[in-house]
Design a protein around this motif. Structure first.
Motif, short mmCIF file in Angstrom:
data_model
loop_
_atom_site.label_atom_id
_atom_site.label_comp_id
_atom_site.label_asym_id
_atom_site.label_seq_id
_atom_site.Cartn_x
_atom_site.Cartn_y
_atom_site.Cartn_z
N CYS A 23 -55.95 -20.60 66.92
CA CYS A 23 -57.25 -20.99 66.38
C CYS A 23 -57.55 -20.16 65.13
CB CYS A 23 -58.36 -20.83 67.42
SG CYS A 23 -58.89 -19.14 67.68
N HIS B 242 -56.36 -16.50 70.58
CA HIS B 242 -56.50 -17.85 71.16
C HIS B 242 -55.32 -18.70 70.72
CE1 HIS B 242 -60.41 -16.94 72.73
NE2 HIS B 242 -60.88 -16.65 71.54
N TRP B 243 -54.43 -19.02 71.67
CA TRP B 243 -53.21 -19.77 71.38
C TRP B 243 -53.15 -21.03 72.24
CZ3 TRP B 243 -49.95 -17.46 67.81
CH2 TRP B 243 -50.24 -16.14 67.50
N SER B 244 -52.43 -22.02 71.76
CA SER B 244 -52.22 -23.25 72.52
C SER B 244 -50.82 -23.77 72.22
CB SER B 244 -53.27 -24.29 72.11
OG SER B 244 -53.09 -25.48 72.83
N ASP C 239 -48.65 -26.93 72.10
CA ASP C 239 -48.95 -28.35 72.01
C ASP C 239 -47.70 -29.16 71.69
OD1 ASP C 239 -51.91 -28.26 72.32
OD2 ASP C 239 -51.70 -26.93 70.60
N TRP D 273 -57.22 -25.61 64.72
CA TRP D 273 -55.93 -25.07 65.13
C TRP D 273 -54.98 -25.09 63.94
CZ3 TRP D 273 -55.75 -22.85 69.72
CH2 TRP D 273 -56.56 -23.31 70.75
#
Length: 59
Positions: free
Chosen positions: A21, A28-30, A32, A50
């Protein structure tokens, strides 16, 4: 794909990988998958988009 591009929650993921983010706090990681939809940002995160941090593989 430009690695500086930013994506809003709900947009389609263009490249599989780990996204961060834009809050600047680096926590803050995602992970995907290409073709899926970006998740909402974590609760309490002051960011709004993101950005790709690490590609999952070469395409």
């Amino acid at each position: 794909m430009d690695e500086n591009e930013r994506y809003k929650p709900g947009e389609t993921v263009p490249t599989s990988g780990i996204y961060e983010c834009d809050c600047g706090q680096g926590h803050h990681w995602s992970t995907d998958v290409k073709g899926h939809v970006f998740p909402p940002l974590p609760s309490g995160c002051p960011g709004s988009t993101w950005g790709l941090r690490t590609r999952a593989h070469q395409e």
